[in-house]
Design an enzyme around this catalytic site. Structure first.
Site, PDB file in Angstrom:
ATOM      1  N   GLU A  49       0.824  -1.223   0.000  1.00  0.00           N
ATOM      2  CA  GLU A  49       0.000   0.000   0.000  1.00  0.00           C
ATOM      3  C   GLU A  49       0.859   1.275   0.000  1.00  0.00           C
ATOM      4  O   GLU A  49       0.402   2.345   0.402  1.00  0.00           O
ATOM      5  CB  GLU A  49      -0.960   0.018   1.206  1.00  0.00           C
ATOM      6  CG  GLU A  49      -1.876  -1.177   1.320  1.00  0.00           C
ATOM      7  CD  GLU A  49      -2.886  -1.356   0.177  1.00  0.00           C
ATOM      8  OE1 GLU A  49      -2.927  -0.489  -0.713  1.00  0.00           O
ATOM      9  OE2 GLU A  49      -3.593  -2.373   0.188  1.00  0.00           O
ATOM     10  N   HIS A  78      -2.659   1.672   8.641  1.00  0.00           N
ATOM     11  CA  HIS A  78      -3.734   0.890   8.028  1.00  0.00           C
ATOM     12  C   HIS A  78      -3.910  -0.416   8.791  1.00  0.00           C
ATOM     13  O   HIS A  78      -2.929  -1.132   9.032  1.00  0.00           O
ATOM     14  CB  HIS A  78      -3.392   0.599   6.560  1.00  0.00           C
ATOM     15  CG  HIS A  78      -4.291  -0.404   5.907  1.00  0.00           C
ATOM     16  ND1 HIS A  78      -5.668  -0.243   5.833  1.00  0.00           N
ATOM     17  CD2 HIS A  78      -4.038  -1.596   5.307  1.00  0.00           C
ATOM     18  CE1 HIS A  78      -6.193  -1.283   5.200  1.00  0.00           C
ATOM     19  NE2 HIS A  78      -5.228  -2.125   4.882  1.00  0.00           N
ATOM     20  N   HIS A 116      -7.059  -3.746  10.021  1.00  0.00           N
ATOM     21  CA  HIS A 116      -8.256  -4.505   9.637  1.00  0.00           C
ATOM     22  C   HIS A 116      -9.122  -4.804  10.861  1.00  0.00           C
ATOM     23  O   HIS A 116      -9.229  -5.958  11.263  1.00  0.00           O
ATOM     24  CB  HIS A 116      -7.848  -5.836   8.982  1.00  0.00           C
ATOM     25  CG  HIS A 116      -7.093  -5.726   7.689  1.00  0.00           C
ATOM     26  ND1 HIS A 116      -6.507  -6.817   7.067  1.00  0.00           N
ATOM     27  CD2 HIS A 116      -6.837  -4.657   6.888  1.00  0.00           C
ATOM     28  CE1 HIS A 116      -5.931  -6.429   5.943  1.00  0.00           C
ATOM     29  NE2 HIS A 116      -6.106  -5.116   5.815  1.00  0.00           N
ATOM     30  N   HIS A 132     -12.807  -3.949   3.969  1.00  0.00           N
ATOM     31  CA  HIS A 132     -11.353  -4.144   4.021  1.00  0.00           C
ATOM     32  C   HIS A 132     -10.739  -3.634   5.332  1.00  0.00           C
ATOM     33  O   HIS A 132     -10.111  -4.401   6.059  1.00  0.00           O
ATOM     34  CB  HIS A 132     -10.709  -3.453   2.802  1.00  0.00           C
ATOM     35  CG  HIS A 132      -9.239  -3.653   2.702  1.00  0.00           C
ATOM     36  ND1 HIS A 132      -8.570  -3.806   1.516  1.00  0.00           N
ATOM     37  CD2 HIS A 132      -8.276  -3.714   3.661  1.00  0.00           C
ATOM     38  CE1 HIS A 132      -7.285  -3.976   1.746  1.00  0.00           C
ATOM     39  NE2 HIS A 132      -7.068  -3.914   3.041  1.00  0.00           N
TER      40      HIS A 132
END
Ligand code: 2HA
Ligand code: ZN
Length: 274
Positions: free
Chosen positions: A115, A139, A141, A210
């Site tokens: 990413e 980031h 999840h 996501h």
């Protein structure tokens, strides 16, 4: 590497905390930090400048020449603290902001996070909009926020308002709200463009089905932001699961009163009548 250097220590600590929250199954999630000048100075002696420049996959001219500490592609958060130099790396961008080279880390080979385009495009917009203050892009999840993206309209206003109502601290912690990106293929430039557009306005962007991206000045506030959003999502999942409509909640006028006492600006667009 000197693992007592503050930004490296705090970067590794965040990977431990995120893994302990169960937000980083297998190689899920990634983290990046934009180094300050004095930090670049402090790590020079550990850097190898002989590596070749490789394409980032997008262009971030406002970050030309800057240094970042990032997690590696395919690497597991669970392993970062156990073996930092095989799981994270320090990269430098070229003078155009189109290529990067690895200066330290990923000792047995590898690439920065898949990413990287989204991380760097987020850093670029935040560098401008926060007057150089934001340095961390994270980031992860988290299960509850992901679950909500299956049943709620993917609307920035509706999701922000529902998350705000779930805990009084929420509008204080993320007063500009949350932005939503509909499902897209991860790992490329398109999702990076869509995400960084929303990062112009929000510090939190949810990727439907996501995970989430958070931006902040330091590791504590950025992790705390993800933690607050996910806690609020967990309460919302419980409320919805109880199967009844709310009998009472925090009202638009309550939010306006809170904004005065806590000295935050809460945009009226989120305080609509339902
Ligand atoms: O594997 O989370 O979005 C890392 C990811 C991709
Ligand atoms: Zn992901």
């Amino acid at each position: 590497m000197d693992y007592n250097i503050k930004f490296i220590k705090e970067f590794i600590q965040l990977t431990i905390n995120g893994y302990e929250q169960n937000w980083h199954e297998r190689n899920g999630g990634n983290l990046s930090y934009r180094l300050k000048d004095e930090e670049v100075e402090a790590i020079q002696k550990y850097c190898d400048f002989s590596g070749e420049f490789k394409p980032i996959g997008t262009s971030v001219p406002k970050l030309a020449g800057e240094y970042f500490l990032v997690t590696g592609s395919g690497k597991f958060f669970r392993n970062v603290s156990l073996d930092p130099e095989n799981n994270i790396c320090i990269i430098q961008l070229d003078e155009k902001g189109e290529n990067y080279r690895i200066l330290w880390g990923l000792k047995n080979g590898g690439r920065p996070t898949s990413e990287l385009p989204t991380h760097l495009m987020n850093h670029e917009i935040k560098k401008v909009t926060t007057n150089n203050k934001h340095r961390v892009i994270y980031h992860c999840h988290p299960a509850n926020i992901i679950a909500l993206t299956f049943t709620m309209p993917l609307d920035n206003k509706i999701i922000t308002r529902e998350l705000w109502e779930m805990a009084t601290e929420c509008p204080v912690v993320f007063p500009s709200g949350v932005g939503i990106v509909e499902w897209m293929v991860p790992g490329g430039r398109d999702i990076a463009v869509a995400t960084s557009k929303l990062m112009d306005k929000y510090d939190v962007v949810i990727w439907a089905h996501h995970g989430i991206f958070c931006s902040g000045e330091d590791f504590d506030t950025t992790f705390g932001l993800a933690h607050t959003v996910e806690k609020s999502a967990e309460i919302l999942v419980k409320v919805i699961s109880m199967g009844e409509n709310k009998l009472q909640t925090i009202t638009p006028q309550n939010f306006r009163d809170l904004a005065v006492d806590f000295k935050v600006t809460l945009p009226e667009e989120f305080l609509f009548e339902k």
